[in-house]
Design an enzyme around this catalytic site. Structure first.
Site, short mmCIF file in Angstrom:
data_model
loop_
_atom_site.label_atom_id
_atom_site.label_comp_id
_atom_site.label_asym_id
_atom_site.label_seq_id
_atom_site.Cartn_x
_atom_site.Cartn_y
_atom_site.Cartn_z
N ASP A 1 -1.80 6.84 6.32
CA ASP A 1 -2.86 5.96 5.81
C ASP A 1 -3.22 5.02 6.96
O ASP A 1 -2.45 4.13 7.31
CB ASP A 1 -2.33 5.18 4.60
N LYS B 1 -13.06 -1.51 6.52
CA LYS B 1 -12.42 -2.43 7.47
C LYS B 1 -12.98 -2.17 8.87
O LYS B 1 -13.73 -2.99 9.39
CB LYS B 1 -10.91 -2.28 7.42
N TRP C 1 0.84 -1.22 0.00
CA TRP C 1 0.00 0.00 0.00
C TRP C 1 0.86 1.25 0.00
O TRP C 1 0.50 2.25 -0.64
CB TRP C 1 -1.02 -0.04 1.14
N1 PMP Z 1 -4.41 1.56 2.03
C1 PMP Z 1 -4.51 0.42 2.74
C2 PMP Z 1 -3.63 0.24 3.93
C3 PMP Z 1 -5.44 -0.55 2.36
O1 PMP Z 1 -5.54 -1.68 3.06
C4 PMP Z 1 -6.26 -0.33 1.23
C5 PMP Z 1 -7.31 -1.32 0.79
N2 PMP Z 1 -7.19 -2.61 1.15
C6 PMP Z 1 -6.09 0.85 0.51
C7 PMP Z 1 -5.17 1.78 0.95
C8 PMP Z 1 -6.92 1.13 -0.70
O2 PMP Z 1 -8.19 1.44 -0.26
P1 PMP Z 1 -9.45 1.61 -1.19
O3 PMP Z 1 -9.77 0.28 -1.76
O4 PMP Z 1 -10.47 2.13 -0.21
O5 PMP Z 1 -9.12 2.62 -2.22
#
Ligand code: PMP
Length: 360
Positions: A172, A196, A102
């Site tokens: 994040d 989540k 991520w």
């Molecule tokens: N950052 C993290 C730490 C994530 O776990 C995720 C999704 N699993 C995201 C960003 C991306 O999020 P989204 O699907 O809401 O765009």
């Protein structure tokens, strides 16, 4: 009806009490004569729902008054772009930690708008740790420092908030928000996708210090401008009303449970017993540096990967689902967010121990 224990990394489980309340209010909210889904976002009923959600979140997270709370769309992924657009503020470079998949995505997107300085990377360790402070290379001229507090895929979590001096800190928090108390005042900006620990997908939370907004780069879409969103109470356009309502119910559930310190105790207990089970067996393994193991996402492998399919099939029959690890890592991953009851973790541990006995 038989509900399973769902170990998905997201969208993930919603607390049963929240689902039951939503079910009760599904056809008609209060005496409004309609479902929340059918309400005008500018009507007094929905405005009261949105305001209560914000008030409760501010209370639970102890968000200081000089922070704006924005309920947006586009997921955390949209924020990968919105953050440089809003926070570069005349600068041309930003600092990013590279601690997993991520972080990498956030870095990739930021590079479209600025030079990215990698403060430190754990890629050489296969993203199983957080780089030691002695190796960090912070740039004092960076517009901001970004890190991913919890890497959902690798199961790696910072055990501290990085110290960045006067450089604004951006986090994040998608997969660890609301899992424990956090000092909001240490941050310039906190963001998280909802699916989540907050509620259904479709809602994205941004908490931003109010002196940092209002200076976007040229070409920033209006919808991505934090100042515009703040001035319009996150209703510059139609917000994801039902997801916001559900998030509000989750915040009320957290309050009733005793807030984030109570949640933290439960989460720590759940994670500890699962890691202990893994560490005490010679059948399962977790590759992550002990100090940085995530409370929320627990990847583990079977020493004999030929048994993976049997493990997953048996788990499914026992009502334990979505345990397959991310395709980039393989093995298993148990995501044990706030709404995963302790009984779910106990059932997983029982299953793991029985499976290991049967196959040793
Ligand atoms: N950052 C993290 C730490 C994530 O776990 C995720 C999704 N699993 C995201 C960003 C991306 O999020 P989204 O699907 O809401 O765009």
């Amino acid at each position: 009806m038989s509900r399973v224990f769902n170990f998905s990394a997201g969208p993930a489980m919603i607390p049963t009490a929240v689902l039951q309340r939503a079910e009760k209010e599904f056809m008609e909210w209060d005496d409004s004569g309609m479902s929340v889904m059918e309400m005008s976002h500018r009507g007094k009923e929905f405005m009261s729902i949105a305001q209560k959600a914000e008030t409760d979140l501010r209370e639970i997270m102890a968000i200081p008054d000089n922070y704006k709370v924005l309920f947006l769309q586009g997921g955390a992924t949209a924020q990968f772009a919105a953050i440089p657009m809003n926070l570069l503020r005349g600068k041309t470079t930003a600092d990013y930690f590279n601690t997993g998949q991520w972080s990498k995505k956030a870095i990739q997107e930021a590079k479209r708008y600025c030079d990215v300085n990698i403060v430190a990377s754990s890629e050489d360790n296969n993203f199983t740790t957080v780089p030691d402070k002695s190796n960090w290379q912070l740039n004092p001229d960076a517009a901001y420092v970004h890190y991913t507090a919890n890497e959902t895929i690798g199961g790696v979590e910072f055990d501290h908030i990085p110290e960045t001096g006067d450089v604004p800190l951006v986090v994040d928090l998608s997969s660890t928000i609301l899992s424990r108390p956090i000092d909001v005042s240490r941050f310039a900006l906190i963001y998280a996708g909802a699916q989540k620990n907050i509620g259904p997908a479709g809602l994205t939370l941004v908490i931003v210090r109010d002196d940092l907004i209002g200076e976007t780069i040229d070409g920033t879409p209006t919808i991505f401008d934090y100042k515009v969103q703040a001035d319009n109470d996150s209703m510059y356009n139609t917000p994801p009303t039902y997801s916001l309502y559900m998030a509000g119910l989750v915040f009320q559930w957290l309050k009733e449970l005793g807030g984030l310190s109570a949640m933290s105790d439960i989460n720590q207990r759940k994670a500890t017993k699962l890691y202990t089970t893994i560490d005490n067996s010679d059948f399962y393994q977790n590759p992550v540096d002990k100090q940085y193991r995530s409370w929320m996402n627990v990847p583990f492998t079977l020493n004999n990967p030929n048994l993976d399919a049997d493990f997953l099939a048996g788990a499914k029959s026992a009502g334990l689902i979505t345990l397959k690890g991310h395709r980039s890592v393989g093995g298993m991953r148990a995501s044990i967010y706030n709404a995963m009851p302790e009984e779910g973790v106990d059932a997983l541990i029982d299953y793991m121990q029985t499976f290991a006995k049967q196959h040793s």
